[in-house]
Motif scaffolding. Structure first.
Motif, PDB file in Angstrom:
ATOM      1  N   THR A   1      -5.352   3.835   5.413  1.00  0.00           N
ATOM      2  CA  THR A   1      -5.838   2.797   4.585  1.00  0.00           C
ATOM      3  C   THR A   1      -5.459   1.396   4.810  1.00  0.00           C
ATOM      4  O   THR A   1      -6.145   0.596   4.690  1.00  0.00           O
ATOM      5  N   SER A   2      -4.103   1.342   5.122  1.00  0.00           N
ATOM      6  CA  SER A   2      -3.540  -0.115   5.124  1.00  0.00           C
ATOM      7  C   SER A   2      -3.969  -0.833   6.445  1.00  0.00           C
ATOM      8  O   SER A   2      -4.402  -1.972   6.286  1.00  0.00           O
ATOM      9  N   VAL A   3      -4.263   0.182   7.544  1.00  0.00           N
ATOM     10  CA  VAL A   3      -4.791  -0.581   8.737  1.00  0.00           C
ATOM     11  C   VAL A   3      -6.239  -0.977   8.420  1.00  0.00           C
ATOM     12  O   VAL A   3      -6.467  -2.153   8.917  1.00  0.00           O
TER      13      VAL A   3
ATOM     14  N   ILE B   1      -2.138   1.816  -4.782  1.00  0.00           N
ATOM     15  CA  ILE B   1      -1.754   3.635  -4.605  1.00  0.00           C
ATOM     16  C   ILE B   1      -2.696   4.235  -4.051  1.00  0.00           C
ATOM     17  O   ILE B   1      -4.050   4.324  -4.716  1.00  0.00           O
ATOM     18  N   VAL B   2      -2.449   4.917  -3.051  1.00  0.00           N
ATOM     19  CA  VAL B   2      -3.678   5.640  -2.309  1.00  0.00           C
ATOM     20  C   VAL B   2      -3.250   7.238  -2.442  1.00  0.00           C
ATOM     21  O   VAL B   2      -2.009   7.618  -2.499  1.00  0.00           O
TER      22      VAL B   2
ATOM     23  N   VAL C   1       0.880  -1.228  -0.023  1.00  0.00           N
ATOM     24  CA  VAL C   1       0.149  -0.135   0.083  1.00  0.00           C
ATOM     25  C   VAL C   1       0.754   1.282  -0.083  1.00  0.00           C
ATOM     26  O   VAL C   1       1.621   1.356   0.937  1.00  0.00           O
ATOM     27  N   ALA C   2       0.961   1.844  -1.130  1.00  0.00           N
ATOM     28  CA  ALA C   2       1.928   3.060  -1.152  1.00  0.00           C
ATOM     29  C   ALA C   2       1.291   4.391  -1.506  1.00  0.00           C
ATOM     30  O   ALA C   2       0.055   4.417  -1.990  1.00  0.00           O
ATOM     31  N   SER C   3       1.840   5.423  -1.549  1.00  0.00           N
ATOM     32  CA  SER C   3       1.478   6.858  -1.998  1.00  0.00           C
ATOM     33  C   SER C   3       2.760   7.368  -2.676  1.00  0.00           C
ATOM     34  O   SER C   3       3.757   7.455  -2.286  1.00  0.00           O
TER      35      SER C   3
ATOM     36  N   LEU D   1      -6.145   1.999  -7.852  1.00  0.00           N
ATOM     37  CA  LEU D   1      -6.155   3.206  -6.847  1.00  0.00           C
ATOM     38  C   LEU D   1      -6.975   3.242  -6.039  1.00  0.00           C
ATOM     39  O   LEU D   1      -8.367   2.719  -6.201  1.00  0.00           O
ATOM     40  N   ILE D   2      -6.923   3.762  -4.864  1.00  0.00           N
ATOM     41  CA  ILE D   2      -7.763   4.164  -3.818  1.00  0.00           C
ATOM     42  C   ILE D   2      -7.952   5.651  -3.633  1.00  0.00           C
ATOM     43  O   ILE D   2      -6.980   6.405  -3.383  1.00  0.00           O
ATOM     44  N   GLU D   3      -8.972   6.201  -3.602  1.00  0.00           N
ATOM     45  CA  GLU D   3      -9.285   7.592  -3.555  1.00  0.00           C
ATOM     46  C   GLU D   3      -9.656   8.123  -2.025  1.00  0.00           C
ATOM     47  O   GLU D   3     -10.674   7.278  -1.613  1.00  0.00           O
ATOM     48  N   ASN D   4      -8.785   8.430  -1.091  1.00  0.00           N
ATOM     49  CA  ASN D   4      -8.945   8.672   0.242  1.00  0.00           C
ATOM     50  C   ASN D   4      -9.517  10.101   0.245  1.00  0.00           C
ATOM     51  O   ASN D   4      -9.304  10.852  -0.480  1.00  0.00           O
TER      52      ASN D   4
END
Length: 283
Positions: free
Chosen positions: A48-50, A169-170, A36-38, A198-201
């Motif tokens: 997000t990882s947790v 990718i966050v 899980v990266a950015s 991709l994850i949009e946070n």
């Protein structure tokens, strides 16, 4: 026991790393390793990882581990409410500490809470090697790796020393964050790590009084970027006070409010991750 902890004090003496064969890249007992990266800090990568790890363990009923590879700023101890050192096996391997159904390992378990990590690159690389390979993970379906932000030595080392099944990718919807997210995608592509999506946070904020959404960081940025790069958008996570409270108190929102909108969003991301891993396994 004392001899083991002394190895961390001697990390500054490490100057090189052995080259691993393809078989040695895998961690025994671990089926899939996902990063899980950015491209930059401050986008909610560790949060997000947790929550992803907890969702995979509790909603998807998988055996899950969480490796906090953010050596300079370890957040997992606080977010997972773990404040003890791991025990050591007879063969000198650390035993990950489990909470909320997730086996965890972090540099934060090994140093004092307020101690700064003032290390040069080789020391960091050696620590990451120890926390990934000198840990008795047991049998895991997925090991979630909370990567350091950016695209430097630590990210390259983890990508090359572990057989990553894929990377997430966050990013926030903001253009400035998405520029760096693109860099992260290209870095993993260069080292031949598949991009899961991709994850949009911080996608939007819903007013607790009128339920009207406010797009604080813009709207649809990650969706547009994913489409332009031929990637999948795996989820959109809104901003909520309860997410922040859960992180600070060490109770992930999936545990404190499992039926909330945010918990459902994390659950959807976890299911999408599992489906992407199944897709890639057939390629």
């Amino acid at each position: 026991m004392k001899g083991f902890w002394r190895t961390f004090a001697r990390l500054r003496s490490v100057r090189s790393y052995s080259v691993l064969s393809n078989d040695q890249l895998r961690i025994n007992g671990v089926k899939d390793v996902i990063a899980v990266a950015s491209g930059k800090g401050g986008v909610g990568k560790s949060t997000t990882s947790v929550n992803l790890a907890v969702a995979l363990a509790n909603k998807c009923q998988l055996k899950v581990g969480l490796l906090d590879a953010d050596v300079y700023g370890p957040s997992v101890p606080t977010m997972m409410n773990i404040h003890q050192k791991p025990e050591i096996t007879r063969d000198m391997k650390m035993i990950p500490i489990e909470n909320y159904g997730v086996k965890c390992m972090s540099m934060g378990f090994l140093v004092d809470k307020d101690a700064p990590i003032v290390w040069r690159g080789p020391m960091v690389m050696s620590a990451l090697q120890k926390m990934s390979r000198e840990v008795n993970w047991g049998d895991l379906d997925i090991l979630v790796v909370d990567m350091p932000p950016g695209t430097g030595d630590a990210q390259l080392t983890m990508s090359q020393k572990l057989q990553l099944s894929g990377a997430l990718i966050v990013s926030t919807p903001q253009d400035v964050a998405l520029i760096d997210a693109r860099r992260g995608v290209r870095m993993f592509s260069k080292v031949q790590v598949p991009i899961l999506g991709l994850i949009e946070n911080m996608s939007y904020f819903k007013c607790p009084h009128c339920d009207e959404p406010s797009f604080i960081f813009g709207s649809g940025g990650a969706r547009k970027t994913a489409a332009e790069m031929g990637l999948q958008l795996l989820g959109e996570i809104p901003i909520e006070v309860d997410i922040r409270k859960g992180c600070d108190e060490g109770i992930p929102i999936l545990v404190s409010a499992p039926d909330s909108v945010v918990s459902k969003a994390y659950h959807d991301v976890a299911q999408n991750v599992v489906m992407r891993l199944e897709e890639l396994s057939k390629v």
